[in-house]
Design a protein around this motif. Structure first.
Motif, PDB file in Angstrom:
ATOM      1  N   TYR A   1       0.830  -1.198   0.000  1.00 20.72           N
ATOM      2  CA  TYR A   1       0.000   0.000   0.000  1.00 20.72           C
ATOM      3  C   TYR A   1       0.868   1.254   0.000  1.00 20.72           C
ATOM      4  CZ  TYR A   1      -4.694   1.905   0.723  1.00 20.72           C
ATOM      5  OH  TYR A   1      -5.905   2.528   0.554  1.00 20.72           O
TER       6      TYR A   1
ATOM      7  N   GLN B   1      -7.396   4.996  -0.869  1.00 23.97           N
ATOM      8  CA  GLN B   1      -8.388   4.111  -0.265  1.00 23.97           C
ATOM      9  C   GLN B   1      -8.597   2.884  -1.153  1.00 23.97           C
ATOM     10  OE1 GLN B   1     -11.155   7.500  -0.170  1.00 23.97           O
ATOM     11  NE2 GLN B   1     -11.539   6.985   1.968  1.00 23.97           N
ATOM     12  N   GLU B   2      -8.945   1.783  -0.515  1.00 22.86           N
ATOM     13  CA  GLU B   2      -9.152   0.554  -1.273  1.00 22.86           C
ATOM     14  C   GLU B   2     -10.288  -0.247  -0.636  1.00 22.86           C
ATOM     15  OE1 GLU B   2      -6.054  -2.184  -3.451  1.00 22.86           O
ATOM     16  OE2 GLU B   2      -6.097  -2.703  -1.321  1.00 22.86           O
TER      17      GLU B   2
ATOM     18  N   TRP C   1     -12.773  -5.268  -6.158  1.00 19.81           N
ATOM     19  CA  TRP C   1     -11.432  -4.809  -5.776  1.00 19.81           C
ATOM     20  C   TRP C   1     -11.205  -3.489  -6.501  1.00 19.81           C
ATOM     21  CZ3 TRP C   1      -6.908  -8.756  -5.063  1.00 19.81           C
ATOM     22  CH2 TRP C   1      -5.821  -8.118  -4.445  1.00 19.81           C
ATOM     23  N   LYS C   2     -11.282  -2.388  -5.770  1.00 23.15           N
ATOM     24  CA  LYS C   2     -11.206  -1.070  -6.392  1.00 23.15           C
ATOM     25  C   LYS C   2     -10.516  -0.090  -5.468  1.00 23.15           C
ATOM     26  CE  LYS C   2     -14.153   2.234  -8.897  1.00 23.15           C
ATOM     27  NZ  LYS C   2     -15.547   2.515  -9.343  1.00 23.15           N
ATOM     28  N   SER C   3      -9.725   0.831  -6.046  1.00 23.76           N
ATOM     29  CA  SER C   3      -8.997   1.836  -5.268  1.00 23.76           C
ATOM     30  C   SER C   3      -9.383   3.239  -5.718  1.00 23.76           C
ATOM     31  CB  SER C   3      -7.484   1.650  -5.434  1.00 23.76           C
ATOM     32  OG  SER C   3      -7.075   0.386  -4.966  1.00 23.76           O
TER      33      SER C   3
ATOM     34  N   GLU D   1      -9.233  -0.506 -10.762  1.00 21.25           N
ATOM     35  CA  GLU D   1     -10.080  -1.596 -10.303  1.00 21.25           C
ATOM     36  C   GLU D   1      -9.748  -2.870 -11.062  1.00 21.25           C
ATOM     37  OE1 GLU D   1     -14.280  -1.249 -10.976  1.00 21.25           O
ATOM     38  OE2 GLU D   1     -14.006  -0.245 -12.915  1.00 21.25           O
TER      39      GLU D   1
END
Length: 296
Positions: free
Chosen positions: A94, A115-116, A132-134, A143
């Motif tokens: 991260y 953010q994730e 699964w997305k940031s 994503e």
């Protein structure tokens, strides 16, 4: 580092029975990383949810994954030392991603947020969804599309992240395997210890009050509180007919794992019709109607 994470996800997943109660359940990881945290605050925090309830927490300051709420008292649901190790690896990835983004924008000293959200869903014991997305500074960043599969850039800097994460094709397939296999297996394992918590049904308490507005209209307030799960329907009725309310309707946490919701309606002083608040919730055997007492 990415493949290390995915391998840990694979090897730390416990062997779990495959039978659970019918229904829909989700396992969600929410990460928030700050490039310049305030004094005494960790730069990375993670909260993991089972459905809408906080299951465990991790932060970079303590370096520990720790159960929350009722899961503090459940033995055997998780090897917390192993989970702490996994989250520590996740932390390093991260931080590297956040630093890469800031370098791309030539802003190594700025204050930024990464953010994730990632996780999966099972319905009637079958994997039925994954995500699964940031986001970077509140805007979509990247994503994972598990149908192709590939990482989809949603920001100019995300092309570099995509290139790094897809350096070898096998890493993409491991991400897909995690979302579609390991994550649902983890979730089913947690449900063996958690169904009695997630399937609880707490009926709503309801209060109906009123106050005078500046225009001398009466503002009727219906508040439902102490209910779980969070899905609820609140309506004002006039002589039995549903009215469109001016404000309210949001469902908010009220502590102790329950929720509250409020609905308001403006009524003219000369209006003598009967008004009631109608509440529908899964824990109620039938809809609950509470009348407004004009003397209150």
């Amino acid at each position: 580092k990415v493949p290390v994470l995915l391998l840990l996800l694979l090897f730390l997943s416990p062997a779990v029975p495959q039978k659970t109660q019918a229904g829909t359940y989700t396992l969600t990881y929410l990460y928030t990383g700050l490039s310049r945290p305030s004094e005494g605050s960790p730069w990375l925090q993670a909260i993991v949810f089972l459905n809408d309830q906080a299951f465990f927490h991790y932060d970079s300051e303590s370096g520990k994954a720790e159960p929350l709420g009722p899961w503090k008292h459940i033995e055997g649901i998780k090897n917390w030392k192993q989970e702490s190790l996994l989250q520590k690896v996740r932390e390093s990835i991260y931080l590297e991603t956040l630093q890469d983004i800031m370098a791309f924008y030539n802003d190594s000293n700025g204050s930024h947020i990464l953010q994730e959200r990632l996780g999966c869903e099972v319905h009637n014991n079958i994997s039925s969804g994954a995500f699964w997305k940031s986001a970077y500074d509140g805007k979509d960043f990247i994503e994972f599309n598990r149908e192709i599969p590939t990482w989809v850039p949603l920001d100019p800097a995300a092309w570099n992240t995509k290139k790094k994460w897809e350096a070898e094709e096998v890493y993409v397939h491991r991400a897909k395997a995690y979302l579609e296999q390991e994550c649902p297996d983890l979730l089913r394992g947690y449900l063996n210890y958690s169904r009695h918590i997630l399937d609880q049904q707490d009926p709503s308490s309801v209060s109906v009050t009123s106050r005078k507005s500046l225009g001398k209209n009466s503002i009727l307030k219906c508040q439902a509180y102490g209910f779980y799960p969070q899905e609820i329907s609140l309506h004002w009725t006039r002589a039995g007919e549903v009215q469109e309310s001016e404000s309210g309707g949001e469902v908010l946490p009220s502590g102790e794992g329950t929720y509250l919701s409020t609905m308001e309606l403006s009524v003219l002083p000369q209006d003598r019709d009967a008004y009631s608040c109608l509440v529908e919730h899964s824990a109620l055997a039938q809809p609950l109607s509470v009348s407004w007492d004009r003397r209150g």
